[in-house]
Scaffold this active site. Structure first.
Site, PDB file in Angstrom:
ATOM      1  N   SER A 271       5.789  12.036 -21.736  1.00 24.78           N
ATOM      2  CA  SER A 271       7.108  12.402 -21.250  1.00 24.78           C
ATOM      3  C   SER A 271       7.086  13.881 -20.939  1.00 24.78           C
ATOM      4  O   SER A 271       6.468  14.661 -21.661  1.00 24.78           O
ATOM      5  CB  SER A 271       8.131  12.088 -22.345  1.00 24.78           C
ATOM      6  OG  SER A 271       9.257  12.929 -22.237  1.00 24.78           O
ATOM      7  N   ARG A 310       8.740 -16.679  19.894  1.00 24.72           N
ATOM      8  CA  ARG A 310       8.385 -15.427  19.190  1.00 24.72           C
ATOM      9  C   ARG A 310       9.702 -14.759  18.887  1.00 24.72           C
ATOM     10  O   ARG A 310      10.498 -14.488  19.788  1.00 24.72           O
ATOM     11  CB  ARG A 310       7.494 -14.516  20.038  1.00 24.72           C
ATOM     12  CG  ARG A 310       7.110 -13.204  19.303  1.00 24.72           C
ATOM     13  CD  ARG A 310       5.923 -12.497  19.942  1.00 24.72           C
ATOM     14  NE  ARG A 310       4.829 -13.437  20.066  1.00 24.72           N
ATOM     15  CZ  ARG A 310       4.262 -13.786  21.225  1.00 24.72           C
ATOM     16  NH1 ARG A 310       4.636 -13.221  22.333  1.00 24.72           N
ATOM     17  NH2 ARG A 310       3.303 -14.687  21.241  1.00 24.72           N
TER      18      ARG A 310
END
Lengths: 388, 388, 388, 388
Positions: A271, A310
């Site tokens: 930390s 498409r």
């Protein structure tokens, strides 16, 4: 490249992993060029273009360097990167053979087949890491077959269970989802502009098989340019795997709480404010992936609805979330391998926390044995372990 | 019931369908009672409770009527409906046998197994409708094997294709996703409070098999109370099916536009403002389902991360979205069967719209044959058509 | 109704709640009839239909009973329930006035305006419950302004904080998201078939205002039939509220773990297998809602893309997820009010668990004061508390 | 960098855009360093660290170069990139001042505040592009105030409308969602390890204001490290904007169909297979973004449920989807500006397609005027146009 890059700073779960390397823009570019080369080779084999053209195309494709940012910018004009890439490839190949480049092909053929190549490589890496994860879990399950611990339901201690059963249940989830991931294998895409293979000439179906063989991909019975259920299935399989790993990470975070103290990660997640606090950093990374992938897979599922031959947006919307699914699943698997292999188990604490709970551990040991037997059986036969 | 009901007013896609009937609250209630009865019967068979108790429990479970709204309200206290249901069942069974009700069981055993029962019935219905859809598509594909039409990519006419290939591609999508739906079969859940089967006595594993057999469900190798990948897979398979049907509906809407006029729905979807306008109402319904299911499946995928041995929220969050996935997939399949069987095809218009497009239809006919061969082969062998 | 109902069995979080009552199919039906009546009244006021017709329509609309399941089934033909409802209303009104029913209107006008009505009522209920939640949290924050407890980051104890700051931070989240929920107020929809108000006659804009006034809804500057961002915003605001409540529930589950023991729910959530185990049932219910709503809101956000002047699927896909957002947010708020008002706090345990952590609680008390000041200020001015 | 990059190849919608530049890993890195520098400056101003230290930190932060891939890899150990960055910054600052770097801060303070900086810049760019879009739409709406065209509902021609009303409705959607985007302004984050500002000393609240002022960010009334509703709101606002743009693109694709022919994009979207086919490439790009963002925003909404004082996964899961929301919204806005400014309108074709439709255009012109008046009013007052 100035400022255009994503190197994983916001996704440490996959930063520096093998799966990140094989799913980069560069990897996709190389795969597209590989497809163009394989197409030319197959066309030469069928006598449709000169052997020299195929050779030249192959050489150039293997070595062409492209400014990816520039290419991406040019891709805007046609809404896909293949058009500007083919222009470059043609220019690099030289006037004599330029006309043989990309013959009969449409952009989607190249990009989808490249995606199949990238995916295959990425899935292999994911599954290799899953094998490590499963081996580690099997070991934990075996070792702790009789280690009692508290089962916890709705956040409260319930009855005793064993850590072996917990590890075995984790293993069952990974086994199951790894099996799902083995199934959807994106094949070669060769449809031409309309999905009819028109433009590829009279031996188009043969050509498609040659290209597939050349690239080591499954041949597609039919083009999948507008039938995207395989992509959706792949996405959900990747979400499944990441979810199974995320389940492990969730449990580790909970069992590593100070007040519980039954598990710890080997690495000391540090930390910036509290140097001595040990964070379950690997589990956090895995969870960060698992909390995303299901939503990206949802984008892929929604893309099944693309229009006609498409899609005007849905196909293009698949590319990035599919990459994210691959990268995050890969990152999660890679990180889970590290997590599982270094997991510290505190049987004393488990025992203490389970004290006073009513009842016994029931059939926990038999259940562990069943899962381990299933796992070993699959490992031995390799049933689900090759993508055959 | 005053005002508490959902009868499908906001979901006409499944309103009045068979799948709606088998996924109602009433259906879930009956399934939970069936599970309690099957458990008692199996326990009697093993001599763990008196035969008379099992008989009595079975009789009462089969006939017990419950105010669902009241039950649902009481379910709040324990965050699940099994606790108040068991209380009623015990009261109805009478003091003598009350102690034999729900013996060794935990709420999740009952609810998950009931979900498996409901799901099996619903999936059977979905798949029966899919068979009708597929048969209709196969017919269309065959009949229009050589009917030319324009392929349209990114919204623009591209090259010629055939309507047969379009129908066959739709079929391929349904075949593929129906195959996916055949796989995840939720098994019986019998884990007891901790997932160890403690509480079910020394012959718990045997008991689990008896219960499974009694209910016609697969036996689970191990409890899946905290390993939910199967539920996630089921959700994504339902999304896959609905997506494949949604793809058909999307294309029908586009090809039924006035300006295109190549397809029409048989039924005259009416408008409250314009009585003479024909709307593609069935396609709209199917799309309304397809635009939802992928997101509900995402909830199920995210639920894999549930905590430890019974999730505090994630398990409970599965119930309604799973029902929605079943209902919407079922509604979409039911509606698609109606759509496909009545679809009007206008070959002249197709031909006219394709006129002037360069090139030929390539390998369209061969591709149709391949898909039809695959379809017929599966139909004949029934490979994917039984949930065996 | 045979088997078609959802009474909340699978959603105990809202079962039996007021919000469930005002969002039922019956409620939507009544709202649609209210809209037809209000339209007729406004048209009579403008002299466009006879006063007697409006009166008759109003009377019939107020009392008409409809078999909802049948209506839903008939809704399939037009993909919306308004068409068959109007047919019934006309029949019930009688031949003389039938022609004045639904004059100039399109189905979407009726359904969207009904949705606005239902939503307003539901949001009022949600916000009333949120006020209770906030009052309770403010009290907790004040009372425990100096109660030390461990802050926990990444699952591990970090430094000390106070329970007051935790409660105040929860309050800040509810305040913030309640403010968001106050904003999107669905207005009346009056567009006619094309969104141009054609069909409503030359005084259509005036008519729209009259209808809005009659129903107590905001007038829409323009029809929103194809511009759905407000619906998406509403969905995300409901997700925000539910998320803020879900955050509270998540923390309660964690702090109520046996090993932590700093909080407990007042009600004794019972277990069917372990009668003496206390489950955080209310928190579990709230979390079950919070784990769903964001995904349903995503469906609403995706529906913004609907086609042209009335979407073919996306509009219809909004109905059920919007209801779910309302019901689940309402259920979560209702349940959170119960949770907060009965929450048991164990300061001794908090103190003990925080012992030995380095450092002090910093500016915790000032932060609490700030939040409480903001809360009181808003309460006093009612700034965000009326939907004005 | 070998293979780690994302340059937009799979996301041409934002490739090369300004928003991509300000949301790159490099941009995030610079922002994190800016935050460290601003913190030091503010601490020096309060006399908590020496002025020379702040100066030195500022100089080094402004010029430090970092290998992003390496940093990302190191970020794995703590599950965030701040820890290794601070180590480098300290080393570069030199022993004398190293102890003054990151004083009192936690990783989340730095990363969240950096995110606020990045977001502010990105949102400014998005909104600048939206202004261009709105100006273009206002012009189209005005110019085509009386241009008749067919309204199309459920895919079918319905009644006449005008193109002006369509453009004005698009404008209304952008106006509305731009207003939403103006609201959530991420403030500075300064909470320290526990969210209490402990570690920042007795004048911590003053410090927080100084840091905010130094960075030009709003001051946060309280830390938001565990209260993430603002991030969720931001995500949904970005989804709203992208949805409003996606709606335009959807309509353009449909109206640009060959058979409709009422609109065309100015740029000639090219096809690799059919060089003469004009594709609506810009609309396709915008839709590709819109089909993704709502799902990424859902991840952010789900992240509200993070645990206690710093989530173990949910916080970390926000980073990449937030960037994607910013990039895709930015790319969509940028592309929409190009689309709208070059849009070709074919009034003759519109007129022809609307011929024979019954009725008139109703109040279309008045509706256009209303929207334009609202737009002009906001532009003039700038009401929503500054992020004040």
């Amino acid at each position: 490249m100035d400022g255009m890059t994503d190197s994983g700073l916001l996704s440490p779960v996959w930063a520096g992993s093998r799966v990140a390397a094989v799913t980069s823009d560069e990897a996709w570019l190389r795969a597209m060029l590989d497809v163009e080369a394989a197409l030319a080779r197959a066309q030469a084999e069928l006598g449709e273009i000169p052997a020299g053209a195929a050779e030249r195309i192959g050489e150039v494709a293997a070595t062409l360097t492209v400014d990816l940012t520039e290419l991406a910018r040019e891709a805007r004009q046609s809404a896909n990167p293949v058009v500007p890439l083919v222009a470059r490839l043609r220019a690099a190949v030289g006037e004599e053979h330029a006309g043989h480049v990309h013959r009969g092909a449409t952009s989607q053929d190249i990009l989808d087949t490249a995606t199949a190549l990238v995916t295959r490589r990425a899935v292999e890496i994911v599954r290799a890491d899953l094998r490590t994860v499963m081996a580690g879990l099997a070991e934990l399950a075996h070792e702790h077959r009789h280690t009692p611990m508290a089962a916890r339901t709705l956040g409260r201690r319930a009855l005793p269970t064993t850590f072996g059963l917990r590890a075995a249940t984790w293993l069952a989830g990974v086994l199951d989802t790894d099996g799902r991931l083995a199934r959807p294998r994106l094949p070669v895409q060769l449809g031409g502009a309309a999905g009819t293979l028109a433009g590829y000439g009279p031996r188009a179906l043969e050509l498609a098989e040659l290209v597939a063989a050349g690239l080591g991909l499954p041949a597609a019975p039919v083009p999948w340019q507008s039938e995207r259920s395989m992509v959706a299935e792949l996405g959900s399989a990747l979400a499944g795997v990441t979810g199974a790993l995320g389940k492990i990470a969730t449990d580790v975070v909970l069992l590593a709480q100070d007040e519980v103290g039954e598990l710890a990660e080997s690495s000391l997640g540090s930390s910036s404010a509290m140097p001595h606090k040990r964070n379950p950093a690997l589990s956090v990374l895995i969870r960060s992936a698992a909390l995303q992938v299901a939503s990206y897979a949802q984008v892929l599922a929604a893309a099944q609805l693309g229009e006609l031959d498409r899609a005007a947006g849905a196909w293009q919307a698949e590319w990035q979330p599919l990459r994210e699914c691959l990268r995050l699943a890969g990152g999660a698997a890679h990180t889970a391998a590290e997590l599982v292999s270094g997991l510290k188990v505190f049987p004393k604490r488990m025992r203490a926390n389970a004290e006073g709970l009513p009842g016994d551990v029931g059939a926990a040991a038999e259940l562990v044995d069943r899962i381990l037997a299933g796992y070993r059986n699959r490992s031995r036969t390799g049933a689900e372990f090759t993508s055959s």
